[in-house]
Scaffold this motif. Structure first.
Motif, short mmCIF file in Angstrom:
data_model
loop_
_atom_site.label_atom_id
_atom_site.label_comp_id
_atom_site.label_asym_id
_atom_site.label_seq_id
_atom_site.Cartn_x
_atom_site.Cartn_y
_atom_site.Cartn_z
N VAL A 140 -5.01 -25.08 -105.35
CA VAL A 140 -6.17 -25.91 -105.67
C VAL A 140 -7.23 -25.62 -104.61
CG1 VAL A 140 -7.03 -28.25 -106.07
CG2 VAL A 140 -4.64 -27.69 -106.60
N GLY A 141 -8.37 -25.09 -105.03
CA GLY A 141 -9.41 -24.72 -104.09
C GLY A 141 -10.41 -25.85 -103.87
N GLY A 142 -11.60 -25.47 -103.48
CA GLY A 142 -12.64 -26.46 -103.23
C GLY A 142 -12.74 -26.82 -101.76
N GLY A 143 -13.37 -27.95 -101.49
CA GLY A 143 -13.63 -28.35 -100.11
C GLY A 143 -12.38 -28.73 -99.35
N VAL A 144 -11.34 -29.22 -100.05
CA VAL A 144 -10.07 -29.59 -99.42
C VAL A 144 -8.96 -28.87 -100.19
CG1 VAL A 144 -8.58 -31.49 -98.68
CG2 VAL A 144 -11.05 -31.86 -98.88
N PRO A 145 -8.71 -27.60 -99.86
CA PRO A 145 -7.71 -26.84 -100.61
C PRO A 145 -6.28 -27.27 -100.27
CG PRO A 145 -8.59 -25.51 -98.83
CD PRO A 145 -9.38 -26.79 -98.83
N TYR A 146 -5.39 -27.14 -101.23
CA TYR A 146 -3.97 -27.39 -100.99
C TYR A 146 -3.16 -26.65 -102.05
CZ TYR A 146 -4.95 -30.99 -104.55
OH TYR A 146 -5.37 -31.65 -105.68
N ARG A 147 -1.84 -26.66 -101.85
CA ARG A 147 -0.94 -25.95 -102.75
C ARG A 147 -0.06 -26.92 -103.53
NH1 ARG A 147 1.91 -20.59 -100.10
NH2 ARG A 147 0.11 -19.20 -100.38
N ILE A 148 0.22 -26.55 -104.77
CA ILE A 148 1.22 -27.24 -105.57
C ILE A 148 2.41 -26.29 -105.70
CG2 ILE A 148 1.74 -28.32 -107.79
CD1 ILE A 148 -1.38 -28.40 -108.20
N GLY A 191 -5.26 -33.68 -107.73
CA GLY A 191 -6.67 -34.01 -107.88
C GLY A 191 -7.20 -35.08 -106.96
N GLY A 192 -6.30 -35.82 -106.30
CA GLY A 192 -6.76 -36.74 -105.27
C GLY A 192 -7.32 -38.06 -105.73
N ASP A 249 -15.32 -29.83 -109.91
CA ASP A 249 -15.90 -31.17 -109.97
C ASP A 249 -14.96 -32.17 -109.29
OD1 ASP A 249 -17.41 -33.41 -110.61
OD2 ASP A 249 -16.71 -33.49 -112.69
N PRO A 250 -14.85 -32.12 -107.95
CA PRO A 250 -13.85 -32.94 -107.26
C PRO A 250 -14.06 -34.44 -107.38
CG PRO A 250 -15.33 -31.89 -105.69
CD PRO A 250 -15.61 -31.27 -107.02
N LEU A 251 -15.29 -34.91 -107.55
CA LEU A 251 -15.58 -36.35 -107.54
C LEU A 251 -15.93 -36.89 -108.93
CD1 LEU A 251 -17.63 -36.63 -104.22
CD2 LEU A 251 -15.18 -36.91 -104.57
N GLU A 252 -15.59 -36.13 -109.97
CA GLU A 252 -15.80 -36.53 -111.36
C GLU A 252 -17.25 -36.92 -111.64
OE1 GLU A 252 -14.09 -39.72 -114.50
OE2 GLU A 252 -12.58 -38.77 -113.24
N ARG A 253 -18.14 -36.00 -111.35
CA ARG A 253 -19.55 -36.22 -111.66
C ARG A 253 -19.99 -35.46 -112.91
NH1 ARG A 253 -20.89 -36.03 -105.28
NH2 ARG A 253 -20.73 -38.27 -104.91
N GLY A 254 -19.04 -34.78 -113.54
CA GLY A 254 -19.37 -34.02 -114.73
C GLY A 254 -18.12 -33.62 -115.50
N GLU A 255 -17.74 -32.34 -115.37
CA GLU A 255 -16.68 -31.76 -116.19
C GLU A 255 -15.33 -32.47 -116.03
OE1 GLU A 255 -14.53 -27.36 -116.70
OE2 GLU A 255 -15.82 -27.78 -114.97
N VAL A 311 -9.91 -50.08 -108.47
CA VAL A 311 -10.07 -50.12 -107.01
C VAL A 311 -9.34 -48.92 -106.43
CG1 VAL A 311 -9.71 -51.48 -104.91
CG2 VAL A 311 -10.07 -52.65 -107.09
N GLY A 312 -10.08 -48.00 -105.83
CA GLY A 312 -9.43 -46.80 -105.33
C GLY A 312 -10.38 -45.90 -104.58
N ALA A 313 -9.91 -44.67 -104.33
CA ALA A 313 -10.69 -43.70 -103.56
C ALA A 313 -10.25 -42.29 -103.96
CB ALA A 313 -10.47 -43.91 -102.06
N PHE A 314 -11.13 -41.33 -103.75
CA PHE A 314 -10.75 -39.93 -103.85
C PHE A 314 -10.14 -39.51 -102.52
CE2 PHE A 314 -14.00 -40.11 -107.19
CZ PHE A 314 -13.38 -39.41 -108.21
N HIS A 315 -8.90 -39.02 -102.54
CA HIS A 315 -8.22 -38.62 -101.31
C HIS A 315 -7.24 -37.50 -101.65
CE1 HIS A 315 -7.04 -39.12 -97.15
NE2 HIS A 315 -5.77 -39.26 -97.49
N PRO A 316 -7.70 -36.24 -101.59
CA PRO A 316 -6.82 -35.13 -101.96
C PRO A 316 -5.57 -35.08 -101.09
CG PRO A 316 -9.10 -34.40 -101.79
CD PRO A 316 -9.06 -35.79 -101.23
#
Length: 368
Positions: free
Chosen positions: A10-18, A145-146, A238-244, A159-164
């Motif tokens: 999973v790429g982007g600003g906070v990459p990690y592996r599954i 997806g965080g 689209d990490p913060l669900e602002r579109g796609e 009630v929540g937050a985005f936290h990859p």
């Protein structure tokens, strides 16, 4: 010799592996490799903890004898995903003496993953979280997806937050103990990925139904990897669900309304669980698309047929009124300026976000 796990990046600003494969919960070196400090809180539930907490704890201590490992166990079921239990998880971190380099391990299904991830997002303004999903649904959806959250009486995940996560380990061995109903619920989310963007996956799911329902590990690993690859690609863009990323909610606005109105299902009652509610929600979204003239009714029928073949519900449960469900849908997080904004489709594999959907059309679909 155990085969190497499948890896989805999973790429982007906070990459990690599954990592996807059997035996991962016992791989202490891999698990401990994501712990930067000395404090670990294992969050699990009353169904999963007796099966796997000892395995994870022993694996971590074998790799890192210096670790201080605490345990916090929730009652199993969606009804435990509350602010009160979130607060109790935070108290468990405090009791552990967890510092800013602590790590929370979320060992369980989507309820555990969502609540533990939210606790990780909030403790000292954010510590690491490693997701250890033990249900098919959490492997293909909530652990990736965080998105973290708890429910309130007015609706799910409000009630929540985005936290990859720092990493995800999907140990397919845990699926051997998964009840058949929970396996089918997870397959609903796999079907979702085919319905929203991959006709080839949809066709594969039509062809591989018997193997998947029988729990064939190779088929399930393929389904998990395909789902994670789809979600990872969308989340990266689209990490913060602002579109796609909203497309991943196909069926969820209807489904969440059903769950909230029923009072949240558990493995032990007749209310729909999350995957079942999403299955019904996808059919309603497809039928609404046909009613609005943007898709063929035959595609909705094909979707309902596939879901039904997997033993999933495709119609609204009795006792739910259209007006009450619509009121729940108005609280959906995708809505803008008080207008319904739904994920619909133009046919199998072609989902899209449709703004300003006419409420009368929604009521017509909910009325059958």
């Amino acid at each position: 010799m155990t085969a190497a796990p499948r890896i989805v990046e999973v790429g982007g600003g906070v990459p990690y592996r599954i990592a996807i494969g059997p035996g991962l919960l016992a791989d202490g070196a891999a698990l401990a490799g994501h712990v930067r400090g000395r404090h670990v809180l294992l969050v699990s539930d009353s169904t999963v903890a007796p099966l796997y907490v000892a395995t994870v704890r022993e694996a971590l201590h074998a790799a890192r004898p210096d670790l201080l490992v605490g345990t916090f166990v929730l009652p199993a079921g969606e009804s435990s995903k509350t602010l009160a239990n979130f607060g109790a998880a935070i108290e468990a971190m405090a009791t552990l003496g967890a510092t800013r380099d602590a790590c929370i391990f979320a060992l369980g299904g989507g309820v555990v993953g969502d609540l533990a991830g939210f606790a990780a997002a909030c403790w000292m303004r954010g510590v690491d979280c490693v997701q250890l999903p033990t249900t098919l649904l959490s492997m293909v959806d909530s652990s990736v997806g965080g998105k973290t959250a708890v429910d309130i009486a007015q609706g799910k995940n409000l009630v929540g937050a985005f936290h990859p996560p720092r990493a995800v380990f999907a140990d397919t061995s845990t699926l051997r103990t998964l009840p058949a109903r929970e396996l089918r619920a997870g397959l609903a989310e796999v079907i979702k990925y085919g319905a929203l963007g991959d006709p080839g996956l949809f066709h594969w799911l039509e062809a591989e139904r018997e193997r998947l329902l029988a729990g064939d590990e190779a088929a399930l690993a393929q389904a998990i990897a395909s789902s994670c690859e789809h979600k990872a690609a969308i989340v990266e863009r689209d990490p913060l669900e602002r579109g796609e990323r909203a497309l991943l909610n196909l069926g969820h606005t209807f489904g969440h309304a059903i769950e909230t109105e029923q009072g949240y299902g558990s493995p032990h009652n007749a209310n729909l669980n999350h995957g079942e509610a999403v299955a019904v929600g996808m059919v309603l979204a497809a039928r609404l698309s046909a009613g609005l003239g943007i898709a063929e009714a035959a595609d909705a029928d094909r979707l309902a047929s596939l879901l039904g073949a997997y033993g999933l519900p495709t119609t609204l449960p009795s006792g739910l009124t259209p007006a009450a469900l619509l009121a729940r849908m108005r609280l959906d997080k995708k809505n803008l300026a008080g207008r319904l904004r739904l994920v619909l489709w133009r046919g199998i594999g072609r989902a899209e976000v449709v703004p300003d959907v006419d409420e009368s059309a929604v009521l017509a679909v909910l009325s059958g």
